[in-house]
Enzyme design. Sequence first.
Site, PDB file in Angstrom:
ATOM      1  N   HIS A 142       4.041   5.296  -1.245  1.00 52.42           N
ATOM      2  CA  HIS A 142       3.194   4.269  -1.842  1.00 52.42           C
ATOM      3  C   HIS A 142       2.833   3.264  -0.756  1.00 52.42           C
ATOM      4  O   HIS A 142       3.711   2.679  -0.123  1.00 52.42           O
ATOM      5  CB  HIS A 142       3.922   3.565  -2.987  1.00 52.42           C
ATOM      6  CG  HIS A 142       3.187   2.362  -3.508  1.00 52.42           C
ATOM      7  ND1 HIS A 142       2.034   2.472  -4.250  1.00 52.42           N
ATOM      8  CD2 HIS A 142       3.429   1.037  -3.370  1.00 52.42           C
ATOM      9  CE1 HIS A 142       1.600   1.258  -4.551  1.00 52.42           C
ATOM     10  NE2 HIS A 142       2.441   0.370  -4.031  1.00 52.42           N
ATOM     11  N   GLY A 157       4.847  -2.254   1.042  1.00 49.54           N
ATOM     12  CA  GLY A 157       5.220  -3.471   0.333  1.00 49.54           C
ATOM     13  C   GLY A 157       5.128  -3.274  -1.163  1.00 49.54           C
ATOM     14  O   GLY A 157       4.553  -2.287  -1.650  1.00 49.54           O
ATOM     15  N   GLU A 158       5.693  -4.206  -1.890  1.00 48.78           N
ATOM     16  CA  GLU A 158       5.682  -4.108  -3.345  1.00 48.78           C
ATOM     17  C   GLU A 158       4.263  -4.242  -3.886  1.00 48.78           C
ATOM     18  O   GLU A 158       3.375  -4.789  -3.223  1.00 48.78           O
ATOM     19  CB  GLU A 158       6.578  -5.199  -3.946  1.00 48.78           C
ATOM     20  CG  GLU A 158       8.044  -5.093  -3.536  1.00 48.78           C
ATOM     21  CD  GLU A 158       8.864  -6.249  -4.082  1.00 48.78           C
ATOM     22  OE1 GLU A 158       8.283  -7.106  -4.788  1.00 48.78           O
ATOM     23  OE2 GLU A 158      10.067  -6.293  -3.813  1.00 48.78           O
ATOM     24  N   SER A 159       4.050  -3.736  -5.096  1.00 48.65           N
ATOM     25  CA  SER A 159       2.754  -3.889  -5.760  1.00 48.65           C
ATOM     26  C   SER A 159       2.454  -5.375  -5.959  1.00 48.65           C
ATOM     27  O   SER A 159       3.358  -6.169  -6.264  1.00 48.65           O
ATOM     28  CB  SER A 159       2.754  -3.168  -7.110  1.00 48.65           C
ATOM     29  OG  SER A 159       2.943  -1.779  -6.933  1.00 48.65           O
ATOM     30  N   GLY A 160       1.185  -5.733  -5.793  1.00 48.85           N
ATOM     31  CA  GLY A 160       0.782  -7.115  -5.980  1.00 48.85           C
ATOM     32  C   GLY A 160       0.884  -7.977  -4.738  1.00 48.85           C
ATOM     33  O   GLY A 160       0.627  -9.192  -4.804  1.00 48.85           O
ATOM     34  N   GLY A 162      -1.028  -7.693  -2.140  1.00 48.17           N
ATOM     35  CA  GLY A 162      -2.352  -7.896  -1.541  1.00 48.17           C
ATOM     36  C   GLY A 162      -2.735  -6.851  -0.511  1.00 48.17           C
ATOM     37  O   GLY A 162      -3.633  -7.085   0.300  1.00 48.17           O
ATOM     38  N   LYS A 163      -2.095  -5.678  -0.555  1.00 46.90           N
ATOM     39  CA  LYS A 163      -2.408  -4.645   0.438  1.00 46.90           C
ATOM     40  C   LYS A 163      -3.842  -4.139   0.278  1.00 46.90           C
ATOM     41  O   LYS A 163      -4.557  -3.970   1.266  1.00 46.90           O
ATOM     42  CB  LYS A 163      -1.416  -3.482   0.305  1.00 46.90           C
ATOM     43  CG  LYS A 163       0.039  -3.846   0.528  1.00 46.90           C
ATOM     44  CD  LYS A 163       0.941  -2.641   0.531  1.00 46.90           C
ATOM     45  CE  LYS A 163       0.969  -1.919  -0.809  1.00 46.90           C
ATOM     46  NZ  LYS A 163       1.522  -2.750  -1.891  1.00 46.90           N
ATOM     47  N   SER A 164      -4.245  -3.872  -0.953  1.00 45.46           N
ATOM     48  CA  SER A 164      -5.593  -3.347  -1.178  1.00 45.46           C
ATOM     49  C   SER A 164      -6.656  -4.383  -0.840  1.00 45.46           C
ATOM     50  O   SER A 164      -7.705  -4.051  -0.275  1.00 45.46           O
ATOM     51  CB  SER A 164      -5.744  -2.889  -2.638  1.00 45.46           C
ATOM     52  OG  SER A 164      -4.845  -1.825  -2.930  1.00 45.46           O
ATOM     53  N   GLU A 206      -8.191   0.452  -5.662  1.00 50.49           N
ATOM     54  CA  GLU A 206      -8.065  -0.313  -6.900  1.00 50.49           C
ATOM     55  C   GLU A 206      -7.924  -1.792  -6.567  1.00 50.49           C
ATOM     56  O   GLU A 206      -7.026  -2.200  -5.826  1.00 50.49           O
ATOM     57  CB  GLU A 206      -6.838   0.136  -7.697  1.00 50.49           C
ATOM     58  CG  GLU A 206      -6.627  -0.682  -8.965  1.00 50.49           C
ATOM     59  CD  GLU A 206      -5.271  -0.451  -9.607  1.00 50.49           C
ATOM     60  OE1 GLU A 206      -4.972  -1.140 -10.603  1.00 50.49           O
ATOM     61  OE2 GLU A 206      -4.511   0.397  -9.100  1.00 50.49           O
TER      62      GLU A 206
END
Length: 317
Positions: A142, A157-160, A162-164, A206
């Site tokens: 992921h 990193g964890e979801s949320g 700001g990677k995307s 996304e």
Amino acid sequence: MAEEYSVALTDVVKRFHLEVLFAATDYESIRLTVADVARPGLQLAGYFDHFEPMRLQVIGNVEESYLQKLTATERAMIFDRFFSYKCPALLVARNMEPLPECMEMAKRHNVTLLRSQEATSTIVSTIIAYLTGVLAPCITRHGVMMEIYGEGVLLLGESGMGKSEAAIELVKRGHRLVADDAVEIRKTSESTLVATAPEVVRNFVELRGIGIINVAQLFGAGAVRREVDIDLVVNIVPWNQNESYDRLGIESQYMEIMGNKIPMNTIPITPGRNLAVILEVAAMNNRQRKMGYNPGLDFTNQLSMRMEQEAGDRLPL
């Protein structure tokens, strides 16, 4: 038990536009499991010690020239023994016509016979390169994969975190997206990991509040790349005032993925930090390190020299 990777022979035939001269009864189910191709010169001369029949076999101009010097009976005996080992297929290069004895024994032993118009060395090298990629051990992580200034950067990193959003900002700044959310990682050699996106989500990102966007359609084909080597891992974490973070970067950090050690940076994030710019700097700094320059070490050396100089100036005459 280790997972065995394979590719259908029919996929290889379609990809390299090979001509099927004779299809064995199991042609549709034949799968290649070895990332190599063999030219059976010694076997055609009668030496079968250490022969690996699991490889795709290729006959070129040299093998053909040798076979032409033999009698029809000798060729029939050689091909009879050769095809008895049941290799996945025999590929004839340079658009050469297979010898009658070759075709006869291929049918007798039910072994697929293929033909390519390419030169022998060309078709061998391209097939090996393809098989090395598709048969390499693979895992899925992921994260987000980007190409930044030519460096393959894997964002974790964890979801949320700001990677995307950072990926889109980097695309707008001229860099290229490889994968978002799911990253397929293949170990193509002892020192190389290649990252790509699963086919079903390739080019899609996304963005929370907006939904799914197609980066290639929105920003153009130059904004995406199919695959890239992983040169750097950036682990994005929320800022924690109780943690101590590296402020000089003298010692290198690494993350081990599939047995390979990849340089890593841990970047703590707080509101207001421009993550895209930080990632650009991380990529350029990693390139400098690969070229042998460590700015943290350079800084401490200059600081030490300055302190020694000032200490010397204070000594009494």
